[in-house]
Design a protein around this motif. Sequence first.
Motif, PDB file in Angstrom:
ATOM      1  N   ILE A 211      47.625  30.007  27.156  1.00  0.00           N
ATOM      2  CA  ILE A 211      47.421  28.609  26.732  1.00  0.00           C
ATOM      3  C   ILE A 211      46.035  28.410  26.130  1.00  0.00           C
ATOM      4  O   ILE A 211      45.888  27.898  25.023  1.00  0.00           O
ATOM      5  N   THR A 212      44.994  28.831  26.874  1.00  0.00           N
ATOM      6  CA  THR A 212      43.623  28.560  26.434  1.00  0.00           C
ATOM      7  C   THR A 212      43.004  29.703  25.645  1.00  0.00           C
ATOM      8  O   THR A 212      42.010  29.503  24.938  1.00  0.00           O
ATOM      9  N   GLY A 213      43.539  30.906  25.813  1.00  0.00           N
ATOM     10  CA  GLY A 213      42.959  32.074  25.165  1.00  0.00           C
ATOM     11  C   GLY A 213      41.787  32.680  25.906  1.00  0.00           C
ATOM     12  O   GLY A 213      41.247  33.709  25.491  1.00  0.00           O
ATOM     13  N   ALA A 214      41.375  32.070  27.017  1.00  0.00           N
ATOM     14  CA  ALA A 214      40.228  32.584  27.768  1.00  0.00           C
ATOM     15  C   ALA A 214      40.552  33.950  28.371  1.00  0.00           C
ATOM     16  O   ALA A 214      41.658  34.164  28.873  1.00  0.00           O
ATOM     17  N   PRO A 215      39.612  34.877  28.329  1.00  0.00           N
ATOM     18  CA  PRO A 215      39.850  36.173  28.980  1.00  0.00           C
ATOM     19  C   PRO A 215      39.919  36.016  30.494  1.00  0.00           C
ATOM     20  O   PRO A 215      39.116  35.298  31.106  1.00  0.00           O
ATOM     21  N   VAL A 216      40.898  36.683  31.100  1.00  0.00           N
ATOM     22  CA  VAL A 216      41.101  36.681  32.552  1.00  0.00           C
ATOM     23  C   VAL A 216      40.987  38.116  33.036  1.00  0.00           C
ATOM     24  O   VAL A 216      41.648  39.018  32.504  1.00  0.00           O
ATOM     25  N   TYR A 217      40.145  38.333  34.044  1.00  0.00           N
ATOM     26  CA  TYR A 217      40.010  39.650  34.650  1.00  0.00           C
ATOM     27  C   TYR A 217      40.377  39.563  36.125  1.00  0.00           C
ATOM     28  O   TYR A 217      39.865  38.708  36.852  1.00  0.00           O
ATOM     29  N   VAL A 218      41.267  40.447  36.568  1.00  0.00           N
ATOM     30  CA  VAL A 218      41.634  40.569  37.977  1.00  0.00           C
ATOM     31  C   VAL A 218      41.113  41.914  38.453  1.00  0.00           C
ATOM     32  O   VAL A 218      41.433  42.955  37.865  1.00  0.00           O
ATOM     33  N   LEU A 219      40.311  41.907  39.516  1.00  0.00           N
ATOM     34  CA  LEU A 219      39.600  43.107  39.945  1.00  0.00           C
ATOM     35  C   LEU A 219      40.339  43.834  41.060  1.00  0.00           C
ATOM     36  O   LEU A 219      41.054  43.228  41.858  1.00  0.00           O
ATOM     37  N   GLY A 220      40.123  45.135  41.133  1.00  0.00           N
ATOM     38  CA  GLY A 220      40.687  45.950  42.193  1.00  0.00           C
ATOM     39  C   GLY A 220      39.991  45.727  43.524  1.00  0.00           C
ATOM     40  O   GLY A 220      39.169  44.818  43.678  1.00  0.00           O
ATOM     41  N   ARG A 221      40.297  46.592  44.469  1.00  0.00           N
ATOM     42  CA  ARG A 221      39.804  46.429  45.834  1.00  0.00           C
ATOM     43  C   ARG A 221      38.860  47.571  46.220  1.00  0.00           C
ATOM     44  O   ARG A 221      38.559  48.453  45.413  1.00  0.00           O
ATOM     45  N   ASP A 222      38.393  47.517  47.482  1.00  0.00           N
ATOM     46  CA  ASP A 222      37.522  48.557  48.009  1.00  0.00           C
ATOM     47  C   ASP A 222      38.183  49.926  47.868  1.00  0.00           C
ATOM     48  O   ASP A 222      39.391  50.082  48.024  1.00  0.00           O
ATOM     49  N   GLY A 223      37.344  50.910  47.552  1.00  0.00           N
ATOM     50  CA  GLY A 223      37.828  52.264  47.369  1.00  0.00           C
ATOM     51  C   GLY A 223      38.280  52.586  45.959  1.00  0.00           C
ATOM     52  O   GLY A 223      38.614  53.745  45.668  1.00  0.00           O
TER      53      GLY A 223
END
Length: 243
Positions: A211-223
């Motif tokens: 919708i907005t075009g904004a970059p979205v980053y989803v990060l991994g976890r420990d390890g």
Amino acid sequence: MRVLFAGDIHANAEHLKWVIDHAQANRVSQIIAVGNFGYWPYSATGYQFLREANRLAEQSGIPIGWLDGNEEDHGAIDALIEAHGDGEPISTGGAMVYHLPRGYVLQIGGKSLLFYGGAWSIDWMDRTEGIDWWPNETIDFDHMEMGADRVGQVDVLVTHECPAGGPVGHRGDHPMAAAQQLYIGHLMDRVEPRLVVSGHHHHWMGWNDPITGAPVYVLGRDGQGSASVLIVDMDDLSIIEST
């Protein structure tokens, strides 16, 4: 000024040390943990983790802010908010490690960052209410709306759950999880961020919001090493390739 966003740490002191070492190697001035930091102050392991987190932060000179994920002691977090309010960061064991309440806005390097923690636990039925699960881990829509009314437009939105619209996998298949992601999407529409950073899903993902075009980053976890972090130059919100 550089900020390192860290995915779910889960009270893993060894991983937190890696995060801090990585931050130092990349000239980072601030670390922000995007939920599931590991706030369990009434358990022996949680208490020890908080002490170690504060020791490492003080030793490095890099402050650590964290927002709440679903896997935290929300009873203890509620007590923090009741005692201190939600209008400022709250120290958690020392001056260098602090909680960032839902709806709080912090200015870093001339940019505004809105923090909004919370998410739904897919395994909640296997947990015990008041011991390792609290209903208020989830995002309350009315509270979120009131915060958006107060805040207005921001540069960066930092959440634990991610917005709908990306390849989130099994956690997004359940109606409750989907609803939480729609809430975050609605918050994006309200505050119009130029960048969104989230955690919760335990692996790296990235997309532009449809919708907005904004970059979205989803990060991994420990390890997961470099897949668990994102370094951002706050001058122009550019992503820094880490070394």
